[in-house]
Design a protein around this motif. Sequence first.
Motif, PDB file in Angstrom:
ATOM      1  N   PRO A 191       8.447  69.077  29.142  1.00  0.00           N
ATOM      2  CA  PRO A 191       7.225  69.777  28.705  1.00  0.00           C
ATOM      3  C   PRO A 191       7.282  71.300  28.890  1.00  0.00           C
ATOM      4  CG  PRO A 191       6.669  67.813  29.965  1.00  0.00           C
ATOM      5  CD  PRO A 191       8.146  68.011  30.117  1.00  0.00           C
ATOM      6  N   TRP A 192       8.182  71.770  29.754  1.00  0.00           N
ATOM      7  CA  TRP A 192       8.279  73.204  30.019  1.00  0.00           C
ATOM      8  C   TRP A 192       9.433  73.860  29.254  1.00  0.00           C
ATOM      9  CZ3 TRP A 192       5.871  70.061  33.418  1.00  0.00           C
ATOM     10  CH2 TRP A 192       4.669  70.524  33.975  1.00  0.00           C
ATOM     11  N   ALA A 193       9.966  73.161  28.253  1.00  0.00           N
ATOM     12  CA  ALA A 193      11.089  73.719  27.501  1.00  0.00           C
ATOM     13  C   ALA A 193      10.707  75.033  26.823  1.00  0.00           C
ATOM     14  CB  ALA A 193      11.583  72.711  26.458  1.00  0.00           C
ATOM     15  N   GLY A 194       9.474  75.113  26.317  1.00  0.00           N
ATOM     16  CA  GLY A 194       9.036  76.347  25.660  1.00  0.00           C
ATOM     17  C   GLY A 194       8.954  77.510  26.626  1.00  0.00           C
ATOM     18  N   VAL A 195       8.443  77.238  27.823  1.00  0.00           N
ATOM     19  CA  VAL A 195       8.369  78.289  28.842  1.00  0.00           C
ATOM     20  C   VAL A 195       9.773  78.742  29.216  1.00  0.00           C
ATOM     21  CG1 VAL A 195       7.610  78.841  31.184  1.00  0.00           C
ATOM     22  CG2 VAL A 195       6.176  77.397  29.716  1.00  0.00           C
ATOM     23  N   ARG A 196      10.680  77.777  29.356  1.00  0.00           N
ATOM     24  CA  ARG A 196      12.070  78.093  29.723  1.00  0.00           C
ATOM     25  C   ARG A 196      12.731  78.963  28.655  1.00  0.00           C
ATOM     26  NH1 ARG A 196      13.309  73.231  30.541  1.00  0.00           N
ATOM     27  NH2 ARG A 196      14.392  72.739  28.606  1.00  0.00           N
ATOM     28  N   ARG A 197      12.534  78.619  27.394  1.00  0.00           N
ATOM     29  CA  ARG A 197      13.138  79.406  26.304  1.00  0.00           C
ATOM     30  C   ARG A 197      12.541  80.805  26.254  1.00  0.00           C
ATOM     31  NH1 ARG A 197      12.683  74.430  23.503  1.00  0.00           N
ATOM     32  NH2 ARG A 197      10.710  75.125  22.574  1.00  0.00           N
ATOM     33  N   ALA A 198      11.214  80.909  26.482  1.00  0.00           N
ATOM     34  CA  ALA A 198      10.560  82.216  26.439  1.00  0.00           C
ATOM     35  C   ALA A 198      11.111  83.137  27.523  1.00  0.00           C
ATOM     36  CB  ALA A 198       9.050  82.053  26.594  1.00  0.00           C
ATOM     37  N   ARG A 199      11.303  82.598  28.706  1.00  0.00           N
ATOM     38  CA  ARG A 199      11.828  83.414  29.799  1.00  0.00           C
ATOM     39  C   ARG A 199      13.263  83.851  29.523  1.00  0.00           C
ATOM     40  NH1 ARG A 199       9.691  80.790  35.505  1.00  0.00           N
ATOM     41  NH2 ARG A 199       7.461  80.884  35.033  1.00  0.00           N
ATOM     42  N   ALA A 200      14.052  82.938  28.964  1.00  0.00           N
ATOM     43  CA  ALA A 200      15.442  83.278  28.660  1.00  0.00           C
ATOM     44  C   ALA A 200      15.514  84.389  27.615  1.00  0.00           C
ATOM     45  CB  ALA A 200      16.191  82.035  28.185  1.00  0.00           C
ATOM     46  N   GLU A 201      14.675  84.304  26.600  1.00  0.00           N
ATOM     47  CA  GLU A 201      14.686  85.336  25.553  1.00  0.00           C
ATOM     48  C   GLU A 201      14.207  86.668  26.096  1.00  0.00           C
ATOM     49  OE1 GLU A 201      14.903  87.087  21.643  1.00  0.00           O
ATOM     50  OE2 GLU A 201      15.971  85.590  22.831  1.00  0.00           O
ATOM     51  N   ALA A 202      13.166  86.652  26.916  1.00  0.00           N
ATOM     52  CA  ALA A 202      12.682  87.902  27.505  1.00  0.00           C
ATOM     53  C   ALA A 202      13.758  88.529  28.391  1.00  0.00           C
ATOM     54  CB  ALA A 202      11.414  87.650  28.320  1.00  0.00           C
ATOM     55  N   GLY A 203      14.435  87.700  29.190  1.00  0.00           N
ATOM     56  CA  GLY A 203      15.499  88.223  30.036  1.00  0.00           C
ATOM     57  C   GLY A 203      16.629  88.818  29.223  1.00  0.00           C
ATOM     58  N   ARG A 204      16.982  88.167  28.130  1.00  0.00           N
ATOM     59  CA  ARG A 204      18.048  88.688  27.275  1.00  0.00           C
ATOM     60  C   ARG A 204      17.684  90.053  26.701  1.00  0.00           C
ATOM     61  NH1 ARG A 204      19.387  89.200  22.096  1.00  0.00           N
ATOM     62  NH2 ARG A 204      17.400  88.342  21.355  1.00  0.00           N
ATOM     63  N   LEU A 205      16.458  90.177  26.205  1.00  0.00           N
ATOM     64  CA  LEU A 205      16.034  91.440  25.600  1.00  0.00           C
ATOM     65  C   LEU A 205      15.931  92.550  26.641  1.00  0.00           C
ATOM     66  CD1 LEU A 205      13.325  90.124  23.116  1.00  0.00           C
ATOM     67  CD2 LEU A 205      15.594  91.003  22.547  1.00  0.00           C
ATOM     68  N   LEU A 206      15.441  92.239  27.833  1.00  0.00           N
ATOM     69  CA  LEU A 206      15.332  93.265  28.863  1.00  0.00           C
ATOM     70  C   LEU A 206      16.716  93.738  29.313  1.00  0.00           C
ATOM     71  CD1 LEU A 206      12.374  91.969  31.063  1.00  0.00           C
ATOM     72  CD2 LEU A 206      12.374  93.892  29.475  1.00  0.00           C
ATOM     73  N   ARG A 207      17.645  92.803  29.431  1.00  0.00           N
ATOM     74  CA  ARG A 207      19.011  93.217  29.803  1.00  0.00           C
ATOM     75  C   ARG A 207      19.637  94.079  28.717  1.00  0.00           C
ATOM     76  NH1 ARG A 207      18.495  88.125  32.180  1.00  0.00           N
ATOM     77  NH2 ARG A 207      18.916  88.143  34.437  1.00  0.00           N
ATOM     78  N   ALA A 208      19.311  93.796  27.460  1.00  0.00           N
ATOM     79  CA  ALA A 208      19.815  94.638  26.368  1.00  0.00           C
ATOM     80  C   ALA A 208      19.236  96.047  26.464  1.00  0.00           C
ATOM     81  CB  ALA A 208      19.472  94.002  25.019  1.00  0.00           C
ATOM     82  N   GLU A 209      17.944  96.150  26.820  1.00  0.00           N
ATOM     83  CA  GLU A 209      17.335  97.477  26.985  1.00  0.00           C
ATOM     84  C   GLU A 209      17.987  98.234  28.139  1.00  0.00           C
ATOM     85  OE1 GLU A 209      15.167  99.039  25.016  1.00  0.00           O
ATOM     86  OE2 GLU A 209      15.422  97.290  23.714  1.00  0.00           O
ATOM     87  N   ILE A 210      18.296  97.529  29.207  1.00  0.00           N
ATOM     88  CA  ILE A 210      18.948  98.168  30.353  1.00  0.00           C
ATOM     89  C   ILE A 210      20.334  98.677  29.954  1.00  0.00           C
ATOM     90  CG2 ILE A 210      19.919  97.740  32.654  1.00  0.00           C
ATOM     91  CD1 ILE A 210      17.571  95.660  32.969  1.00  0.00           C
ATOM     92  N   ALA A 211      21.077  97.840  29.212  1.00  0.00           N
ATOM     93  CA  ALA A 211      22.410  98.261  28.762  1.00  0.00           C
ATOM     94  C   ALA A 211      22.319  99.465  27.841  1.00  0.00           C
ATOM     95  CB  ALA A 211      23.105  97.093  28.061  1.00  0.00           C
ATOM     96  N   ASN A 212      21.349  99.455  26.922  1.00  0.00           N
ATOM     97  CA  ASN A 212      21.168 100.589  26.014  1.00  0.00           C
ATOM     98  C   ASN A 212      20.809 101.850  26.778  1.00  0.00           C
ATOM     99  OD1 ASN A 212      21.711  99.351  23.531  1.00  0.00           O
ATOM    100  ND2 ASN A 212      19.662  98.475  23.420  1.00  0.00           N
ATOM    101  N   CYS A 213      19.992 101.689  27.807  1.00  0.00           N
ATOM    102  CA  CYS A 213      19.583 102.845  28.605  1.00  0.00           C
ATOM    103  C   CYS A 213      20.783 103.449  29.337  1.00  0.00           C
ATOM    104  CB  CYS A 213      18.503 102.432  29.600  1.00  0.00           C
ATOM    105  SG  CYS A 213      17.864 103.782  30.612  1.00  0.00           S
ATOM    106  N   ARG A 214      21.610 102.590  29.927  1.00  0.00           N
ATOM    107  CA  ARG A 214      22.765 103.087  30.691  1.00  0.00           C
ATOM    108  C   ARG A 214      23.724 103.880  29.813  1.00  0.00           C
ATOM    109  NH1 ARG A 214      22.936 101.184  35.834  1.00  0.00           N
ATOM    110  NH2 ARG A 214      22.124  99.097  36.349  1.00  0.00           N
ATOM    111  N   THR A 215      23.833 103.512  28.553  1.00  0.00           N
ATOM    112  CA  THR A 215      24.797 104.164  27.664  1.00  0.00           C
ATOM    113  C   THR A 215      24.159 105.192  26.739  1.00  0.00           C
ATOM    114  OG1 THR A 215      24.566 102.364  26.046  1.00  0.00           O
ATOM    115  CG2 THR A 215      26.312 102.144  27.711  1.00  0.00           C
ATOM    116  N   ASP A 216      22.869 105.435  26.889  1.00  0.00           N
ATOM    117  CA  ASP A 216      22.160 106.378  26.022  1.00  0.00           C
ATOM    118  C   ASP A 216      22.668 107.802  26.276  1.00  0.00           C
ATOM    119  OD1 ASP A 216      20.401 107.931  24.562  1.00  0.00           O
ATOM    120  OD2 ASP A 216      18.605 106.879  25.255  1.00  0.00           O
TER     121      ASP A 216
END
Length: 441
Positions: A191-216
Amino acid sequence: MDTVPGPRLPLAVQTPLLWGLPRWWLARCHRRYGDTFAVRVAPIGTVVFLADPDDIKTVFAGDPATYRAGEGNTVVGGVLGESSLLLLDGQEHRERRRQMLPPFHRDAVRRQTEQMAAIAAADVATWPVGREFRVAPRMSAITLEVILRIVIGTRDERRLDALRRALPPVVDTGFMAAAAMIRPSVLGLRPWAGVRRARAEAGRLLRAEIANCRTDPELDERTDVLAMLVRSADMTDDELRDQLMTLLLAGHETTATALSWTLERLVRHPAALARAVRAADEGDDDYLDAIVRESLRVRPVLFDVVRKLTAPVELAGRRLPAGVTVSPAIGLVHNSARHYPDPLRFDPDRMVGATLTPTTWLPFGGGARRCLGATFAQVEMRVVLREILRRVELAPTTARSERQRAKHITLVPHRGARIRVLARRPAPVAAGAGGVASGSC
């Protein structure tokens, strides 16, 4: 433990009362048992609520090794990550807080006010005229945009759109998400599969922002919070992700809810609304700040803060053992006639020039664990409120006050803070973003 008065109802009864009707239930306990009382609630256990400022001062000034806020905040730990500032204690917390303070200093916040004003103005331009609507979702949209542009520093529209979709579900405090915050182990269930997927996607996007920031290549010129942390704090990507999630949880819906309550209160008080409009037009930030402080008093977003005891203490004339949670009750103090005459009345004038003590006005908690972004939030509220009042004419209403509804750990307007815009006002000649008033931190 010395006997602390409190209801003798079963845990199974007290738990839904506290989580579902906290304001009503705790006010009722306060009237019956006095300034110190104990309730039992899952999954925390025994919680001793405190409504006497002297006892609250003892907690806020107490040894952080004994009064542990990180352990007390585990109810939101599931979504934040183990290195979140909210979950740390002791030396680790002090060092991480020291690293995160610079972006929230007065001067750093002052540099962001023009962008805050622009974000608010763009959203207000989309508001309907002549019909009632829920303003809470608009406040959420504004405060999310502030997080994305000023905290995370995202500028690319494609990435902004992805973050706008991905981040709100992660801090959603509906039943499923709230249960996963309190009991992270349920995330493995279907029943929590949607919550799990949402957290994984948010984590992926935030890590991408961090990587972009480090190399900006323009990193040294960026003024957003993430860039300042990357430049000044020695944190891993995972640690930065946890802090960004913490700032999202602590600074998005909480500030949006506080702004929603502010508008809900203003439209029900025509004299205060009229004076607020004059203050916005004339650049009277003192009165706008007074409105913000009074709104946070009469409608605090959080009803209490918590500390878990790691050793026995003498508190409120009683000896409390290790393992008990003590909770300074923000809402009970703010609604006390001992500290605020006619406490249920919304009266911004009482805050004009007032000297507020940290144990009688405490919407951001207190002591070494006072909310890191308190200044940021109050300035954001003032700037957004000013842009609204300068750009639209709000209709006063005689409708009944909206009830405070529990939404996980926050108290929100039960109808979404419904308001009506009578007309659009002529566009201001200048943005008038202003600086940080002396009373805003």
